[in-house]
Scaffold this active site. Structure first.
Site, short mmCIF file in Angstrom:
data_model
loop_
_atom_site.label_atom_id
_atom_site.label_comp_id
_atom_site.label_asym_id
_atom_site.label_seq_id
_atom_site.Cartn_x
_atom_site.Cartn_y
_atom_site.Cartn_z
N SER A 145 136.86 28.62 38.97
CA SER A 145 137.88 28.63 39.82
C SER A 145 137.65 29.16 41.04
CB SER A 145 138.87 29.47 39.12
OG SER A 145 140.17 29.58 39.81
N TYR A 161 140.08 37.80 35.61
CA TYR A 161 139.91 36.31 35.51
C TYR A 161 139.05 36.11 36.56
CZ TYR A 161 140.93 31.52 35.99
OH TYR A 161 140.84 30.12 35.96
#
Length: 238
Positions: A145, A161
């Protein structure tokens, strides 16, 4: 050995993982649908087969050594080798009570996120390497990501995350360096902010659009890039 190429996609029962499985299946790959949930995995395999794709289910919990070992055996018995590994399984981790605010970070949440997003990738990749080495042009794609980019610093503050994706990008380069003199090409990609249950379907971008870069990297020619981080527009700054 037959010429059929086999791809394992982890977390393939829904969202981007399912779209990647569907996309690879549509271009002729036999798809191993890796998923923890027996019912969802079976439903995903049935959906793929209904679309004319050769697919089979593989029980796979990326946080379990035993599960991963059993998955290797299942793939070896069914396909004999592995041509593509897409490490897609990932979790965001809980965010309640400031759990991912760095100033109030819940370290148990960090451990849980890393166990799937980082350690799970290592566990699966290393277990599958012997099967990948049997393929003529093996590819590994890690679904990352741009929230893990130290340059972009994008998205909401989700410390567990985002840090897991930064580490995944670093791991990708380490694998690429170690495997630089082999046929195994390793890259990471950002599928973008896609409408899935992961994002509360809060995006106009479809899973198929998100899957495109992963499918591209999974089918790179032998002189393709190694150890990079890519999205639809090309190289993502780190």
């Amino acid at each position: 050995m037959n010429d059929t190429k086999t791809a394992l996609v982890t977390g393939a029962n829904k969202g981007i993982g399912f779209a990647i499985a569907q996309g690879l299946g549509a271009i002729g790959y036999t798809v191993a649908v890796g998923a923890r949930d027996d019912i969802k995995r079976k439903e995903a395999v049935e959906r793929l087969r209904a679309a004319g794709i050769d697919a089979f289910g593989v029980a796979l919990d990326v946080t379990s050594d035993d599960s991963v070992t059993a998955a290797v055996t299942a793939i070896e018995q069914t396909a004999g080798r592995l041509d593509v590994l897409v490490n897609n399984a990932g979790i965001a981790g809980r965010i309640d009570g400031g759990a991912q605010d760095p100033t109030t970070l819940d370290l148990d949440v960090v451990r849980t996120v890393l166990d799937t997003n980082v350690f799970g990738v290592v566990r699966v990749t290393n277990a599958m390497l012997p099967l990948l080495r049997r393929a003529p042009a093996p590819r590994i794609v890690n679904i990352s990501s741009n929230m893990g980019s130290l340059t972009l610093q994008t998205g909401p503050i989700l410390t567990a995350y985002a840090s897991s994706k930064t580490m995944l990008n670093s791991l990708t380069t380490q694998y690429a360096r170690q495997l630089s003199d082999t046929h195994i090409i390793v890259n990471a990609c950002c599928p973008g902010y896609v409408a899935t249950d992961f994002t509360g379907f809060n995006s106009p971008r479809t899973p198929d659009q998100g899957a495109a870069i992963a499918i591209h990297l999974a089918t790179l020619p032998d002189d393709g890039p190694r150890g990079g981080f890519f999205d639809d527009d090309g190289v993502v700054p780190w």
